[in-house]
Motif scaffolding. Structure first.
Motif, short mmCIF file in Angstrom:
data_model
loop_
_atom_site.label_atom_id
_atom_site.label_comp_id
_atom_site.label_asym_id
_atom_site.label_seq_id
_atom_site.Cartn_x
_atom_site.Cartn_y
_atom_site.Cartn_z
N GLY A 106 0.96 -1.13 -0.01
CA GLY A 106 0.22 -0.17 -0.03
C GLY A 106 0.82 1.56 -0.25
O GLY A 106 -0.06 2.48 0.28
N ALA A 107 1.73 0.93 -0.01
CA ALA A 107 2.85 2.47 -0.09
C ALA A 107 2.65 3.35 -0.95
O ALA A 107 3.25 4.10 -0.98
CB ALA A 107 4.48 1.15 0.18
N GLY A 108 2.76 2.69 -2.07
CA GLY A 108 2.27 3.77 -3.38
C GLY A 108 3.95 2.68 -4.79
O GLY A 108 4.06 3.09 -5.84
N LYS A 109 4.11 1.88 -4.17
CA LYS A 109 5.31 0.66 -5.35
C LYS A 109 4.80 0.95 -6.98
O LYS A 109 4.99 1.86 -7.90
CB LYS A 109 5.41 -0.14 -5.28
CG LYS A 109 6.11 -0.21 -3.61
CD LYS A 109 6.34 -1.86 -3.28
CE LYS A 109 5.37 -2.86 -2.99
NZ LYS A 109 4.28 -2.44 -1.96
N THR A 110 3.34 0.59 -6.87
CA THR A 110 2.88 0.48 -7.99
C THR A 110 2.74 1.25 -9.15
O THR A 110 2.44 1.60 -9.75
CB THR A 110 1.55 -1.24 -8.43
OG1 THR A 110 2.16 -2.36 -7.79
CG2 THR A 110 1.35 -1.30 -9.70
N THR A 111 1.90 2.38 -8.40
CA THR A 111 1.56 3.80 -9.06
C THR A 111 2.26 4.11 -9.50
O THR A 111 2.70 4.75 -10.61
CB THR A 111 1.18 4.22 -7.94
OG1 THR A 111 0.04 3.28 -7.09
CG2 THR A 111 0.17 5.80 -8.25
N GLN A 142 -3.31 -4.09 -12.54
CA GLN A 142 -2.96 -3.15 -11.70
C GLN A 142 -1.38 -2.75 -13.01
O GLN A 142 -1.85 -1.25 -13.14
CB GLN A 142 -2.81 -2.93 -10.84
CG GLN A 142 -2.74 -1.23 -9.96
CD GLN A 142 -2.40 -1.33 -8.71
OE1 GLN A 142 -1.43 -2.59 -7.88
NE2 GLN A 142 -1.81 0.12 -7.76
N LYS A 255 1.89 10.38 -1.18
CA LYS A 255 0.91 10.37 -0.97
C LYS A 255 1.45 11.65 0.34
O LYS A 255 0.95 12.03 1.36
CB LYS A 255 -0.03 9.56 0.15
CG LYS A 255 0.29 8.17 -0.54
CD LYS A 255 -0.57 7.57 0.29
CE LYS A 255 -0.51 5.33 -0.94
NZ LYS A 255 -1.93 4.83 0.19
N ASP A 257 0.11 14.62 -0.46
CA ASP A 257 -0.89 15.34 -0.58
C ASP A 257 -2.11 14.94 1.02
O ASP A 257 -1.66 13.74 0.34
CB ASP A 257 -1.78 14.98 -2.35
CG ASP A 257 -1.58 13.53 -1.89
OD1 ASP A 257 -1.04 12.80 -2.53
OD2 ASP A 257 -2.78 12.36 -2.65
N GLY A 280 5.28 11.79 -4.68
CA GLY A 280 3.73 11.68 -5.05
C GLY A 280 3.05 12.37 -4.36
O GLY A 280 2.65 12.48 -2.96
N GLY A 282 -0.12 12.76 -5.55
CA GLY A 282 -1.92 12.59 -5.48
C GLY A 282 -1.84 11.00 -6.47
O GLY A 282 0.03 10.51 -6.73
N GLU A 283 -2.52 10.73 -7.07
CA GLU A 283 -2.88 9.12 -7.34
C GLU A 283 -2.69 8.66 -9.21
O GLU A 283 -2.52 8.06 -10.10
CB GLU A 283 -4.25 8.71 -7.30
CG GLU A 283 -4.24 8.10 -5.90
CD GLU A 283 -5.74 7.54 -5.30
OE1 GLU A 283 -5.95 6.55 -5.31
OE2 GLU A 283 -6.76 8.64 -5.14
N1 GDP Z 1 -3.41 9.99 -2.61
C1 GDP Z 1 -2.18 9.17 -3.18
N2 GDP Z 1 -2.65 8.34 -3.67
C2 GDP Z 1 -1.69 7.58 -3.64
C3 GDP Z 1 -0.25 8.29 -3.88
N3 GDP Z 1 0.51 7.27 -4.68
C4 GDP Z 1 -0.38 5.91 -4.38
N4 GDP Z 1 -1.67 6.00 -3.80
C5 GDP Z 1 -2.87 5.07 -3.84
O1 GDP Z 1 -2.31 4.07 -2.76
C6 GDP Z 1 -3.37 2.57 -2.99
C7 GDP Z 1 -1.86 1.59 -3.00
O2 GDP Z 1 -1.01 2.11 -4.05
P1 GDP Z 1 -0.16 0.82 -5.06
O3 GDP Z 1 0.83 1.83 -5.57
O4 GDP Z 1 -1.10 -0.15 -5.15
O5 GDP Z 1 0.56 0.52 -3.51
P2 GDP Z 1 2.03 -0.85 -3.53
O6 GDP Z 1 1.09 -1.63 -2.77
O7 GDP Z 1 2.54 -0.47 -2.38
O8 GDP Z 1 2.16 -0.88 -5.66
C8 GDP Z 1 -3.20 3.39 -4.16
O9 GDP Z 1 -5.00 3.91 -4.31
C9 GDP Z 1 -2.93 4.02 -4.90
O10 GDP Z 1 -4.00 5.50 -5.93
C10 GDP Z 1 0.32 9.91 -4.00
O11 GDP Z 1 1.31 10.14 -3.67
N5 GDP Z 1 -0.89 10.62 -3.79
#
Ligand code: GDP
Ligand code: MG
Length: 305
Positions: A106-111, A142, A255, A257, A280, A282-283
């Motif tokens: 959930g950290a945002g790796k994939t995004t 994803q 995140k 933001d 990061g 935003g999404e």
């Molecule tokens: N608001 C915001 N959400 C983010 C950001 N980066 C990722 N997310 C959200 O965080 C959630 C988890 O991201 P994901 O990339 O799946 O995390 P992973 O488990 O590390 O791969 C998703 O709903 C993304 O849209 C960011 O910079 N800002």
């Protein structure tokens, strides 16, 4: 929207806390300095950094007779910027390069992989993605969506496959196709963090070994830790753990933001002496920015307000 406005918007929550104390009426008195220190501590940069920043600023304010909110904000931004480490080189633009993204679930790796793939493809860098989070089918899908959007190929295997094999596969394809930038997404969830670290260590080792014998010569492998800024001080423990197990080359804070804990970027950067490579905010695909310590700190304290 310009880069600075976007970053500034992203750091709004962090800044609001500081705004309250900077809108003082008259004197910069004892309570101002106490409030400043408290607010910095609550912004999650860590009590030791907050204290030394406050002490330095207090001394500077006396020496240079800084009084107005604007002068103090500027000086605070400059002092905070000193806590960051400059990256030696940017692993996403100094190519050829192989980057492994690690971090908790959930950290945002994939995004972040998706955002970077998109930006680098747009910049004309031949990019490829490896999907080494083989635990969840949803994770693979994803990444496919992001790859498609960016026009970047995604190398994957079936759910449950050995993630190290995916790293091997993606480097084979990258070799064959002459890719400049290889972005590898990894899993963040396992039963215990010891299992996760063991698995990731294997992924890193296999990738490094394969990278040694690329067709165009050895290609550097960097391990980038992705941290959700909203986790605050917990982000620092994650950074220490991942760094000890894997040796981290740089950090991406996501995140920013929607969190008032933007100061965690400072704690991680200064305690681990690691550069922040991107942030990061935003999404969406464009919500990832290059990190500039001065701009970040000015946005964080509202130096331009
Ligand atoms: N608001 C915001 N959400 C983010 C950001 N980066 C990722 N997310 C959200 O965080 C959630 C988890 O991201 P994901 O990339 O799946 O995390 P992973 O488990 O590390 O791969 C998703 O709903 C993304 O849209 C960011 O910079 N800002
Ligand atoms: Mg993921």
């Amino acid at each position: 929207m310009g880069l600075f406005e976007n970053l500034s918007r992203g750091l709004q929550r962090s800044r609001e806390a500081l705004n309250e104390i900077f809108y003082f009426g008259g004197e910069v008195d004892e309570s101002f300095w106490e409030d400043l220190e408290d607010t910095l501590v609550m912004g999650d940069m860590g009590a030791d950094i907050a204290m030394s920043v406050t002490d330095d600023l207090r001394e500077l304010a006396a020496r240079r007779n800084l009084k107005t909110s604007r002068q103090l904000r500027e000086a605070l931004a400059d002092r905070l910027a000193e806590t960051f480490v400059e990256p030696q080189e940017d692993p996403f633009t100094s190519v050829p390069s192989i980057v492994l993204f690690v971090g908790i679930n959930g950290a945002g790796k994939t995004t972040t992989v998706g955002k970077i793939a998109s930006a680098s493809a747009k910049a004309g860098i031949k990019t490829i993605i490896g999907s080494a989070d083989t635990f969840r089918a949803a994770a693979i899908e994803q990444l496919d969506v992001w790859g498609e959007r960016a026009g970047v190929p995604v190398v994957k295997r079936d759910r449950g496959s050995d993630p190290a094999s995916v790293c091997y596969d993606v480097l084979d394809v990258a070799d064959r196709e002459g890719s400049d930038l290889v972005l590898i997404d990894t899993a963040g969830r396992l039963h215990t963090s010891a299992d996760l670290m063991r698995e990731l260590a294997k992924v890193v080792n296999v990738t490094r070994k394969r990278a040694e014998r690329c067709a165009r010569g050895p290609i550097p492998v960097r391990v980038v830790l992705v941290i959700d800024a909203a986790t605050g001080q917990n982000g620092l423990s994650q950074a220490l753990e991942f760094n000890e197990a894997l040796g981290i080359d740089g950090v991406i804070m996501t995140k920013l933001d929607g969190t008032a804990k933007g100061g965690i970027a400072m704690a991680v950067a200064s305690k681990l002496k690691l550069p922040i490579l991107r942030v990061g905010v935003g999404e969406q695909v464009d919500d990832l920015q290059c990190f500039d310590a001065r701009d970040f700190c000015r946005a964080l304290v509202g130096a331009d307000e």
